[in-house]
Design a protein around this motif. Sequence first.
Motif, PDB file in Angstrom:
ATOM      1  N   MET A 122     -42.445  42.506  56.516  1.00  0.00           N
ATOM      2  CA  MET A 122     -42.463  41.610  57.668  1.00  0.00           C
ATOM      3  C   MET A 122     -41.420  42.037  58.696  1.00  0.00           C
ATOM      4  SD  MET A 122     -42.220  37.505  57.448  1.00  0.00           S
ATOM      5  CE  MET A 122     -40.564  37.576  56.801  1.00  0.00           C
ATOM      6  N   GLY A 123     -40.146  42.176  58.212  1.00  0.00           N
ATOM      7  CA  GLY A 123     -39.131  42.733  59.092  1.00  0.00           C
ATOM      8  C   GLY A 123     -38.696  41.843  60.235  1.00  0.00           C
ATOM      9  N   LEU A 124     -38.833  40.542  60.084  1.00  0.00           N
ATOM     10  CA  LEU A 124     -38.395  39.622  61.132  1.00  0.00           C
ATOM     11  C   LEU A 124     -36.889  39.736  61.345  1.00  0.00           C
ATOM     12  CD1 LEU A 124     -38.942  37.053  62.969  1.00  0.00           C
ATOM     13  CD2 LEU A 124     -38.377  35.720  60.932  1.00  0.00           C
ATOM     14  N   SER A 125     -36.492  39.888  62.607  1.00  0.00           N
ATOM     15  CA  SER A 125     -35.058  39.949  62.917  1.00  0.00           C
ATOM     16  C   SER A 125     -34.632  38.659  63.590  1.00  0.00           C
ATOM     17  CB  SER A 125     -34.760  41.135  63.842  1.00  0.00           C
ATOM     18  OG  SER A 125     -34.932  42.337  63.129  1.00  0.00           O
ATOM     19  N   TYR A 126     -33.430  38.234  63.294  1.00  0.00           N
ATOM     20  CA  TYR A 126     -32.928  36.976  63.878  1.00  0.00           C
ATOM     21  C   TYR A 126     -31.407  37.007  63.871  1.00  0.00           C
ATOM     22  CZ  TYR A 126     -32.077  35.585  59.044  1.00  0.00           C
ATOM     23  OH  TYR A 126     -31.617  35.540  57.766  1.00  0.00           O
ATOM     24  N   ARG A 127     -30.801  36.050  64.572  1.00  0.00           N
ATOM     25  CA  ARG A 127     -29.343  35.983  64.641  1.00  0.00           C
ATOM     26  C   ARG A 127     -28.800  35.108  63.518  1.00  0.00           C
ATOM     27  NH1 ARG A 127     -27.024  33.504  69.052  1.00  0.00           N
ATOM     28  NH2 ARG A 127     -28.784  32.087  68.942  1.00  0.00           N
ATOM     29  N   ALA A 128     -27.715  35.561  62.917  1.00  0.00           N
ATOM     30  CA  ALA A 128     -27.050  34.787  61.869  1.00  0.00           C
ATOM     31  C   ALA A 128     -25.553  35.046  61.956  1.00  0.00           C
ATOM     32  CB  ALA A 128     -27.577  35.188  60.490  1.00  0.00           C
ATOM     33  N   THR A 146     -27.434  40.429  64.507  1.00  0.00           N
ATOM     34  CA  THR A 146     -28.864  40.444  64.201  1.00  0.00           C
ATOM     35  C   THR A 146     -29.065  40.968  62.792  1.00  0.00           C
ATOM     36  OG1 THR A 146     -29.418  40.798  66.515  1.00  0.00           O
ATOM     37  CG2 THR A 146     -31.099  41.374  64.909  1.00  0.00           C
ATOM     38  N   VAL A 147     -29.788  40.199  61.995  1.00  0.00           N
ATOM     39  CA  VAL A 147     -30.078  40.590  60.622  1.00  0.00           C
ATOM     40  C   VAL A 147     -31.593  40.625  60.428  1.00  0.00           C
ATOM     41  CG1 VAL A 147     -27.917  39.534  59.865  1.00  0.00           C
ATOM     42  CG2 VAL A 147     -30.032  38.237  59.702  1.00  0.00           C
ATOM     43  N   THR A 148     -32.021  41.191  59.302  1.00  0.00           N
ATOM     44  CA  THR A 148     -33.454  41.398  59.094  1.00  0.00           C
ATOM     45  C   THR A 148     -33.896  40.792  57.767  1.00  0.00           C
ATOM     46  OG1 THR A 148     -33.311  43.458  60.323  1.00  0.00           O
ATOM     47  CG2 THR A 148     -35.272  43.141  58.980  1.00  0.00           C
ATOM     48  N   GLY A 207     -32.955  36.110  41.829  1.00  0.00           N
ATOM     49  CA  GLY A 207     -31.999  37.199  41.663  1.00  0.00           C
ATOM     50  C   GLY A 207     -32.147  38.304  42.697  1.00  0.00           C
ATOM     51  N   GLY A 208     -33.148  38.183  43.552  1.00  0.00           N
ATOM     52  CA  GLY A 208     -33.386  39.224  44.555  1.00  0.00           C
ATOM     53  C   GLY A 208     -32.577  39.008  45.819  1.00  0.00           C
ATOM     54  N   ILE A 209     -32.685  40.001  46.693  1.00  0.00           N
ATOM     55  CA  ILE A 209     -32.022  39.944  48.007  1.00  0.00           C
ATOM     56  C   ILE A 209     -33.115  39.836  49.067  1.00  0.00           C
ATOM     57  CG2 ILE A 209     -30.803  41.385  49.689  1.00  0.00           C
ATOM     58  CD1 ILE A 209     -28.781  40.376  47.845  1.00  0.00           C
ATOM     59  N   ARG A 210     -32.916  38.976  50.056  1.00  0.00           N
ATOM     60  CA  ARG A 210     -33.955  38.748  51.056  1.00  0.00           C
ATOM     61  C   ARG A 210     -33.580  39.246  52.444  1.00  0.00           C
ATOM     62  NH1 ARG A 210     -36.006  37.598  46.810  1.00  0.00           N
ATOM     63  NH2 ARG A 210     -37.260  35.750  46.333  1.00  0.00           N
ATOM     64  N   THR A 211     -32.293  39.473  52.683  1.00  0.00           N
ATOM     65  CA  THR A 211     -31.889  39.833  54.047  1.00  0.00           C
ATOM     66  C   THR A 211     -30.987  41.055  54.029  1.00  0.00           C
ATOM     67  OG1 THR A 211     -30.106  38.211  53.860  1.00  0.00           O
ATOM     68  CG2 THR A 211     -32.058  37.527  55.075  1.00  0.00           C
TER      69      THR A 211
END
Length: 370
Positions: free
Chosen positions: A1-7, A21-23, A122-126
Amino acid sequence: MGLSYRAAVLHAAQAPMAVETVTLAELKPADVLVKIRAAGLCHTDLEVIEGSLRYPMPIVLGHEAAGIVEQTGPAARGVKVGDHVVLSWNPHCGHCFYCDRDAPILCEQYLGEGPKGRAFDGGIRTSLADGRQLQQLMFLGSFGEYCIVSDQQAIPVPKEIPFDRACLIGCGVMTGAGAALNLGAIAHGDTVMVIGCGAVGLAAVQGARLAGAGAIIAVDLDAAKLALAAKMGATEGVNASKEDVAAFGRRATGGRGVDVVIEAAGSAAAFRNTTEAVRPGGQIIWLGKVDVNNDVSFRSGSLMQEKRIRRVSYGNTRPRRDFPLLARAYLDGALKLDEMISRRIKLEEINEGFAALKRGETIRSVITFN
Ligand SMILES: [Zn+2]
Ligand SMILES: [Zn+2]
């Protein structure tokens, strides 16, 4: 998907967060993508920033949030696109030793994965722009425009409740109100003392009122917070810097001591006052935290006489039962949330927001997103 957004990313304790900006990775089957609309600044986040609560970095903090479901994985249950949701930070497996004993807050998977700052599986999403993995606090990480959670963390609430008020239900309000309503066993007319009138304490005052308490004695060091507690239903206020808290409780109850005391201050003195202020056979509920490596001392005699002590972290909540109930109580006028919001801020103002929380100037600052 690769959605980028501000965090807002915390790269190291005791350093300011950086808005970058993170993904997002792709949704896993039971994942839910939530567009965050409001996120509260809680003391637990502050503990991570200050380093007294240790998590792997870099990490996105934030665990008290509300938003709109934007996308769901094919196996996600109980929630659909477009739902307004309050996020829960207590996903649980449903079949471990503790889940079988109806203690989801002690779930082995929850306690095992939580400190790693990962998703519940246990996974990583970003990830950061440079590709490095990004952790998420308490299976959330809501100081950003989006958040991926497991389906059981996204709890639909009525759409009438504004997001900035709804988000408070996700941590502070549930913790305080739940302590009084789900655990306090408060009987009609009981005298309840609440020590500490931050967000959790003010919610505990309200929970005591909703449970039918007679007198509610609010305790704090700050006159402004005591005034707020009075608006929430406290019938008396005690400034602990000027008065002996336990003596006040005894005077108010014909010398017995209070029926139920709820600690929400997070100081050794407050913990000590709980056992001194409660009556024989009375109930003590501890919500606050001191650094886990510090000692708290008690006068041995204050622990006698059948007093019951319970430590609780999240109001013994079952989010799918309780979050909609609290949202409905707000809409009915029975639960006051407007008064708990001290400031509404932008994501870029997050560091100043936490500085104000540390200085004790705010009950809750809430980040609002468009
Ligand atoms: Zn479990
Ligand atoms: Zn919190």
